[in-house]
Design a protein around this motif. Structure first.
Motif, PDB file in Angstrom:
ATOM      1  N   ARG A   1     -62.165  79.000  71.452  1.00  0.00           N
ATOM      2  CA  ARG A   1     -61.069  78.160  71.964  1.00  0.00           C
ATOM      3  C   ARG A   1     -61.560  76.778  72.364  1.00  0.00           C
ATOM      4  O   ARG A   1     -60.913  75.769  72.081  1.00  0.00           O
ATOM      5  CB  ARG A   1     -60.411  78.831  73.171  1.00  0.00           C
ATOM      6  CG  ARG A   1     -59.553  79.992  72.812  1.00  0.00           C
ATOM      7  CD  ARG A   1     -58.871  80.556  74.045  1.00  0.00           C
ATOM      8  NE  ARG A   1     -58.153  81.769  73.687  1.00  0.00           N
ATOM      9  CZ  ARG A   1     -58.020  82.815  74.479  1.00  0.00           C
ATOM     10  NH1 ARG A   1     -58.534  82.801  75.693  1.00  0.00           N
ATOM     11  NH2 ARG A   1     -57.363  83.876  74.079  1.00  0.00           N
ATOM     12  N   VAL A   2     -62.722  76.731  73.028  1.00  0.00           N
ATOM     13  CA  VAL A   2     -63.284  75.447  73.446  1.00  0.00           C
ATOM     14  C   VAL A   2     -63.627  74.609  72.224  1.00  0.00           C
ATOM     15  O   VAL A   2     -63.306  73.412  72.160  1.00  0.00           O
ATOM     16  CB  VAL A   2     -64.526  75.663  74.347  1.00  0.00           C
ATOM     17  CG1 VAL A   2     -65.280  74.362  74.568  1.00  0.00           C
ATOM     18  CG2 VAL A   2     -64.117  76.287  75.672  1.00  0.00           C
TER      19      VAL A   2
ATOM     20  N   SER B   1     -59.832  69.512  67.698  1.00  0.00           N
ATOM     21  CA  SER B   1     -58.474  68.984  67.615  1.00  0.00           C
ATOM     22  C   SER B   1     -58.273  67.733  68.457  1.00  0.00           C
ATOM     23  O   SER B   1     -57.366  66.953  68.205  1.00  0.00           O
ATOM     24  CB  SER B   1     -57.461  70.050  68.031  1.00  0.00           C
ATOM     25  OG  SER B   1     -57.609  70.383  69.398  1.00  0.00           O
ATOM     26  N   ALA B   2     -59.141  67.506  69.459  1.00  0.00           N
ATOM     27  CA  ALA B   2     -59.017  66.322  70.307  1.00  0.00           C
ATOM     28  C   ALA B   2     -59.628  65.085  69.656  1.00  0.00           C
ATOM     29  O   ALA B   2     -59.338  63.967  70.075  1.00  0.00           O
ATOM     30  CB  ALA B   2     -59.700  66.580  71.653  1.00  0.00           C
ATOM     31  N   ARG B   3     -60.436  65.253  68.623  1.00  0.00           N
ATOM     32  CA  ARG B   3     -61.047  64.100  67.946  1.00  0.00           C
ATOM     33  C   ARG B   3     -59.990  63.357  67.134  1.00  0.00           C
ATOM     34  O   ARG B   3     -59.168  63.966  66.470  1.00  0.00           O
ATOM     35  CB  ARG B   3     -62.162  64.563  67.015  1.00  0.00           C
ATOM     36  CG  ARG B   3     -63.401  65.008  67.742  1.00  0.00           C
ATOM     37  CD  ARG B   3     -64.478  65.312  66.763  1.00  0.00           C
ATOM     38  NE  ARG B   3     -65.708  65.621  67.477  1.00  0.00           N
ATOM     39  CZ  ARG B   3     -66.799  66.016  66.881  1.00  0.00           C
ATOM     40  NH1 ARG B   3     -66.824  66.164  65.573  1.00  0.00           N
ATOM     41  NH2 ARG B   3     -67.883  66.274  67.567  1.00  0.00           N
TER      42      ARG B   3
END
Length: 66
Positions: free
Chosen positions: A56-57, A63-65
């Motif tokens: 998950r991390v 996905s945050a990039r």
């Protein structure tokens, strides 16, 4: 009115009762093997939970990039 009497000895837990029955039914080697097996199951579950959390991390970082 009198207060209820206080027990001098603790009521054994369910686990304690199971271990007492287990000790009557099995030899010490079988008890040790069963406990070792259960410890392994718990450790496998913990590792699986850790893997899911790590996944998950990593997915959150990717996905945050932009």
């Amino acid at each position: 009115m009198q207060a209820a009497p206080v027990r001098a000895t603790a009521i054994p837990s369910f686990t304690t009762a199971l271990r007492a029955v287990e000790s009557l039914l099995m030899s010490s080697g079988q008890r040790t093997a069963r406990r070792n097996a259960w410890t392994s199951v718990l450790e496998d579950r913990r590792r699986a939970k850790d893997r899911v959390e790590a996944q998950r991390v990593l997915e959150a970082v990717v996905s945050a990039r932009p």
